[in-house]
Motif scaffolding. Structure first.
Motif, PDB file in Angstrom:
ATOM      1  N   ALA A   1       0.843  -1.189   0.000  1.00 35.46           N
ATOM      2  CA  ALA A   1       0.000   0.000   0.000  1.00 35.46           C
ATOM      3  C   ALA A   1       0.880   1.242   0.000  1.00 35.46           C
ATOM      4  O   ALA A   1       2.118   1.156  -0.027  1.00 35.46           O
ATOM      5  CB  ALA A   1      -0.928  -0.011   1.214  1.00 35.46           C
ATOM      6  N   ALA A   2       0.260   2.427   0.056  1.00 39.15           N
ATOM      7  CA  ALA A   2       1.015   3.678  -0.012  1.00 39.15           C
ATOM      8  C   ALA A   2       1.925   3.867   1.189  1.00 39.15           C
ATOM      9  O   ALA A   2       2.934   4.567   1.101  1.00 39.15           O
ATOM     10  CB  ALA A   2       0.049   4.861  -0.120  1.00 39.15           C
ATOM     11  N   ASP A   3       1.615   3.188   2.328  1.00 40.18           N
ATOM     12  CA  ASP A   3       2.470   3.351   3.505  1.00 40.18           C
ATOM     13  C   ASP A   3       3.702   2.450   3.452  1.00 40.18           C
ATOM     14  O   ASP A   3       4.532   2.480   4.358  1.00 40.18           O
ATOM     15  CB  ASP A   3       1.673   3.095   4.779  1.00 40.18           C
ATOM     16  CG  ASP A   3       1.109   1.676   4.828  1.00 40.18           C
ATOM     17  OD1 ASP A   3       1.388   0.855   3.924  1.00 40.18           O
ATOM     18  OD2 ASP A   3       0.344   1.399   5.772  1.00 40.18           O
ATOM     19  N   MET A   4       3.848   1.663   2.388  1.00 38.92           N
ATOM     20  CA  MET A   4       5.002   0.778   2.176  1.00 38.92           C
ATOM     21  C   MET A   4       5.189  -0.231   3.289  1.00 38.92           C
ATOM     22  O   MET A   4       6.265  -0.796   3.463  1.00 38.92           O
ATOM     23  CB  MET A   4       6.289   1.589   2.003  1.00 38.92           C
ATOM     24  CG  MET A   4       6.253   2.572   0.865  1.00 38.92           C
ATOM     25  SD  MET A   4       5.890   1.798  -0.737  1.00 38.92           S
ATOM     26  CE  MET A   4       7.348   0.802  -0.979  1.00 38.92           C
TER      27      MET A   4
ATOM     28  N   ASP B   1      -6.179  -7.130  -6.977  1.00 38.22           N
ATOM     29  CA  ASP B   1      -7.410  -6.961  -7.756  1.00 38.22           C
ATOM     30  C   ASP B   1      -8.611  -6.656  -6.864  1.00 38.22           C
ATOM     31  O   ASP B   1      -9.735  -6.999  -7.186  1.00 38.22           O
ATOM     32  CB  ASP B   1      -7.684  -8.207  -8.586  1.00 38.22           C
ATOM     33  CG  ASP B   1      -7.807  -9.449  -7.715  1.00 38.22           C
ATOM     34  OD1 ASP B   1      -7.472  -9.348  -6.504  1.00 38.22           O
ATOM     35  OD2 ASP B   1      -8.232 -10.498  -8.225  1.00 38.22           O
ATOM     36  N   SER B   2      -8.370  -6.044  -5.717  1.00 37.43           N
ATOM     37  CA  SER B   2      -9.482  -5.793  -4.799  1.00 37.43           C
ATOM     38  C   SER B   2     -10.511  -4.836  -5.385  1.00 37.43           C
ATOM     39  O   SER B   2     -11.689  -4.892  -5.032  1.00 37.43           O
ATOM     40  CB  SER B   2      -8.950  -5.235  -3.477  1.00 37.43           C
ATOM     41  OG  SER B   2      -8.225  -4.032  -3.709  1.00 37.43           O
ATOM     42  N   CYS B   3     -10.086  -3.952  -6.261  1.00 37.46           N
ATOM     43  CA  CYS B   3     -11.027  -3.011  -6.891  1.00 37.46           C
ATOM     44  C   CYS B   3     -11.157  -3.247  -8.389  1.00 37.46           C
ATOM     45  O   CYS B   3     -11.667  -2.378  -9.111  1.00 37.46           O
ATOM     46  CB  CYS B   3     -10.580  -1.570  -6.632  1.00 37.46           C
ATOM     47  SG  CYS B   3     -10.742  -1.033  -4.908  1.00 37.46           S
ATOM     48  N   HIS B   4     -10.699  -4.390  -8.877  1.00 40.31           N
ATOM     49  CA  HIS B   4     -10.785  -4.705 -10.304  1.00 40.31           C
ATOM     50  C   HIS B   4     -11.243  -6.154 -10.466  1.00 40.31           C
ATOM     51  O   HIS B   4     -10.483  -7.082 -10.163  1.00 40.31           O
ATOM     52  CB  HIS B   4      -9.421  -4.521 -10.983  1.00 40.31           C
ATOM     53  CG  HIS B   4      -8.854  -3.154 -10.844  1.00 40.31           C
ATOM     54  ND1 HIS B   4      -9.312  -2.085 -11.572  1.00 40.31           N
ATOM     55  CD2 HIS B   4      -7.874  -2.662 -10.041  1.00 40.31           C
ATOM     56  CE1 HIS B   4      -8.630  -0.999 -11.236  1.00 40.31           C
ATOM     57  NE2 HIS B   4      -7.745  -1.330 -10.303  1.00 40.31           N
ATOM     58  N   PRO B   5     -12.508  -6.358 -10.858  1.00 42.21           N
ATOM     59  CA  PRO B   5     -13.511  -5.334 -11.176  1.00 42.21           C
ATOM     60  C   PRO B   5     -14.029  -4.649  -9.909  1.00 42.21           C
ATOM     61  O   PRO B   5     -13.875  -5.170  -8.803  1.00 42.21           O
ATOM     62  CB  PRO B   5     -14.604  -6.125 -11.867  1.00 42.21           C
ATOM     63  CG  PRO B   5     -14.487  -7.489 -11.284  1.00 42.21           C
ATOM     64  CD  PRO B   5     -13.021  -7.708 -11.032  1.00 42.21           C
TER      65      PRO B   5
ATOM     66  N   ALA C   1      -8.542   0.649  -2.378  1.00 38.32           N
ATOM     67  CA  ALA C   1      -7.895  -0.533  -1.793  1.00 38.32           C
ATOM     68  C   ALA C   1      -7.420  -0.222  -0.383  1.00 38.32           C
ATOM     69  O   ALA C   1      -6.878   0.854  -0.117  1.00 38.32           O
ATOM     70  CB  ALA C   1      -6.721  -0.967  -2.664  1.00 38.32           C
ATOM     71  N   ARG C   2      -7.680  -1.144   0.506  1.00 34.82           N
ATOM     72  CA  ARG C   2      -7.273  -1.022   1.903  1.00 34.82           C
ATOM     73  C   ARG C   2      -6.512  -2.280   2.307  1.00 34.82           C
ATOM     74  O   ARG C   2      -6.657  -3.339   1.660  1.00 34.82           O
ATOM     75  CB  ARG C   2      -8.500  -0.848   2.800  1.00 34.82           C
ATOM     76  CG  ARG C   2      -9.190   0.491   2.671  1.00 34.82           C
ATOM     77  CD  ARG C   2      -8.304   1.601   3.185  1.00 34.82           C
ATOM     78  NE  ARG C   2      -9.010   2.877   3.236  1.00 34.82           N
ATOM     79  CZ  ARG C   2      -8.422   4.018   3.551  1.00 34.82           C
ATOM     80  NH1 ARG C   2      -7.133   4.039   3.851  1.00 34.82           N
ATOM     81  NH2 ARG C   2      -9.113   5.131   3.570  1.00 34.82           N
TER      82      ARG C   2
ATOM     83  N   GLU D   1     -12.436  -0.484   0.331  1.00 41.94           N
ATOM     84  CA  GLU D   1     -13.404   0.415   0.963  1.00 41.94           C
ATOM     85  C   GLU D   1     -14.200   1.127  -0.125  1.00 41.94           C
ATOM     86  O   GLU D   1     -13.627   1.681  -1.072  1.00 41.94           O
ATOM     87  CB  GLU D   1     -12.699   1.453   1.838  1.00 41.94           C
ATOM     88  CG  GLU D   1     -13.663   2.418   2.521  1.00 41.94           C
ATOM     89  CD  GLU D   1     -12.929   3.476   3.313  1.00 41.94           C
ATOM     90  OE1 GLU D   1     -13.580   4.195   4.086  1.00 41.94           O
ATOM     91  OE2 GLU D   1     -11.695   3.605   3.152  1.00 41.94           O
ATOM     92  N   CYS D   2     -15.526   1.069  -0.007  1.00 39.54           N
ATOM     93  CA  CYS D   2     -16.403   1.704  -0.988  1.00 39.54           C
ATOM     94  C   CYS D   2     -16.730   3.130  -0.573  1.00 39.54           C
ATOM     95  O   CYS D   2     -16.805   3.453   0.622  1.00 39.54           O
ATOM     96  CB  CYS D   2     -17.701   0.908  -1.151  1.00 39.54           C
ATOM     97  SG  CYS D   2     -17.468  -0.751  -1.847  1.00 39.54           S
ATOM     98  N   GLY D   3     -16.930   3.959  -1.535  1.00 40.68           N
ATOM     99  CA  GLY D   3     -17.347   5.334  -1.304  1.00 40.68           C
ATOM    100  C   GLY D   3     -18.418   5.740  -2.301  1.00 40.68           C
ATOM    101  O   GLY D   3     -18.671   5.037  -3.281  1.00 40.68           O
TER     102      GLY D   3
END
Length: 539
Positions: free
Chosen positions: A264-267, A274-278, A287-288, A293-295
């Motif tokens: 993730a961004a925090d390395m 593929d958590s958000c694809h699809p 992605a978390r 996480e949906c918004g």
């Protein structure tokens, strides 16, 4: 060490990096700060502007909730300035959501408002708004006051391109975030773009620094270096990594993820590749660590299932002056009949229907409608659409006929029955069509002696009638003329009856003759003179 020195120089170059301690909360793309300094509204705005922001503006319920939470978290019990004000020479507008006030940061006024009490009505003095917390004086909300009156606190708002998450640490340490707006805090849940994080690692090592900047791939924002900072051996808490900690000779530990996951961004955390694809969400997907996480977009709220989006009924908060129509993801304000939208705003202004000349006589504009003022001899009809009323002839209604409409003039517009000018005392004639459809005249009795075909002002019939504004002054005068005319007619009838009775009595006397007596059959002769003696008598 070269990187650390470079970041230290950046820290010294960032305005306010060694700034004051203040309550701050950051969310989405903005940060809000609470400052406890006693200033007037102008002084507070100058302080906010000096650090790159403005006194806080509130564009919706979400921002209003953040400011209330900030006051409650700081334990503030008094009001604090916000960026809402009414300039001198501008008037309070009770029908508008912001009541004529505007945000010092500019932009569109919007439909959201949170007035705890109505502002004072004024057009001459400047007024400024404050946010007060809930308490014994009433609920939380906005309240207006003189701008020169000092308050013990004020709220600032700073907008940014984006935010970085918490800086990850591999070992024990303390992070202090120096924001671009001159506030230092160690309790940020998100840091705005340009924030410098200073990390004090345990063990007496020199401080480490990281800067929130745009990520290399152009999407989102991340720390540089990405961390985790305060490196220790992988044997200590797995080096701060969620999945795997990798060590190489002469290099600090670094994190890695299992197959099917990526850093993730925090390395340090790992998210499914593929958590958000699809996209498993109806709205947006983020992605978390360990999932997603949906918004939802503005105007929608996340459903209880965590994936669907439900429309928010903005009309429940009463954002409109008259009528509110909820739309998918938004809403629309409308005005009641008889009102129209103000250009460039959502206020509703009354329409002057009398400008369309809808009445046969005088017209009076009313809020949301109009009223026809009927001339003498006419009665108002049932209310029409739009609040108007027409007129019908009173004489036709009393006689049991169909009410006659006021006739049209030569140009096709309803003609107004002539009224009596104030300088004359003669009645007028109201002309209306008969119930059979043929043209006729319904006349008000004229004063005896007035020649036919002449109007009360002395002009011939067909001359332009007096203006409709004289009708209301002729009613009592016409009533007096009706009474006088009726009295004259009654007196004439009485005189005629008395003359007729006298004439008949005179004729009866002439016809009556005196009775005859018996003496009327005889005639009288004159006496003869007697003789003077008997001797002289003839034999």
């Amino acid at each position: 060490m070269a990187v650390a020195r470079l970041l230290l120089l950046l820290a010294l170059a960032v305005p306010g990096s060694g700034g004051e301690e203040a309550e701050v909360v950051c969310a989405d793309s903005a940060c809000y700060t609470l400052h406890r300094d006693e200033l007037d509204w102008k002084g507070a705005q100058e302080r906010c502007r000096h650090n790159g922001g403005n006194l806080a503006s509130v564009g919706g319920p979400g921002e209003a909730a953040r400011l209330r939470e900030l006051l409650e978290a700081a334990g503030a019990h008094g009001p604090a300035w916000i960026g809402l004000w009414l300039q001198r020479g501008h008037c309070v507008q009770p029908q508008e959501p912001l009541r004529g006030f505007s945000w010092v940061a500019g932009g569109t006024p919007g439909n959201f408002s949170a007035w705890a009490s109505e502002p004072s009505m004024t057009c001459t003095s400047a007024r400024c708004a404050s946010l007060r917390p809930p308490g014994p004086h009433g609920p939380a909300g906005w309240a207006d006051r003189p701008c020169r009156l000092p308050l013990p606190a004020f709220l600032c708002k700073f907008s940014f391109q984006g935010m970085c998450g918490l800086l990850p640490l591999a070992g024990p340490g303390r992070v202090t975030y120096g924001t671009p707006f001159g506030v230092r805090s160690s309790r940020l849940a998100a840091a705005p773009f340009g924030t410098l994080a200073e990390v004090e690692c345990e063990g007496g090592r020199s401080p480490a620094f990281a800067l929130c900047k745009g990520s290399l791939d152009g999407g989102g924002f991340a720390w540089d270096p990405p961390g985790p900072l305060c490196p220790v051996a992988c044997a200590h808490r797995n080096g701060g990594c969620q999945h795997r900690c990798l060590e190489a000779p002469g290099e600090p530990p670094r994190c890695s993820c299992h197959a099917g996951y990526s850093l993730a961004a925090d390395m340090a955390s790992c998210v499914p590749e593929d958590s958000c694809h699809p996209n498993p969400c109806q709205g947006t997907c983020r992605a978390r660590p360990g999932g997603f996480e949906c918004g939802c977009e503005a105007g929608y709220a996340l459903a209880p299932d965590g994936r669907s989006c439900l429309d928010v009924d903005e009309c429940l908060s009463g954002p409109c002056q008259h009528q509110c129509h909820n739309l998918p993801g938004s809403f629309r304000c409308a005005c009641r009949p008889g009102y129209q939208r103000q250009p460039g705003g959502d206020s509703c202004l009354d329409v002057d229907e009398c400008l369309r000349d809808p009445c046969p006589g005088p017209c009076r504009n009313l809020p949301g409608g109009y009223e026809c003022l009927c001339p003498p001899g006419f009665l108002p009809e049932e209310e029409e659409e739009g609040g108007g009323r027409g007129c019908r002839a009173a004489a036709a209604t009393a006689a049991g006929e169909e009410p006659a409409e006021v006739p049209d003039g030569p140009t096709g517009t309803p003609s107004i029955p002539p009224s009596i000018p104030p300088s004359t005392g003669a009645p007028w004639t109201a002309r209306t069509p008969r119930s059979t459809g043929a043209s006729g005249t319904t006349s008000i009795p004229r004063t005896p002696g007035m020649p036919a075909g002449v109007t009360p002002t002395g002009a011939e019939e067909g001359a332009a009638p007096p203006g409709p504004d004289e009708h209301s002054a002729d009613g009592p005068r016409l009533l007096l003329y009706y009474i006088l005319g009726s009295l004259v007619a009654i007196l004439l009838l009485l005189a005629f009856a008395l003359a007729l009775v006298a004439c008949r009595r005179r004729a009866a006397k002439k016809e009556k003759r005196p009775a005859k007596s018996a003496a009327d059959n005889y005639c009288w002769v004159p006496e003869q003179p007697e003789s003077r003696g008997q001797g002289g008598e003839r034999r």
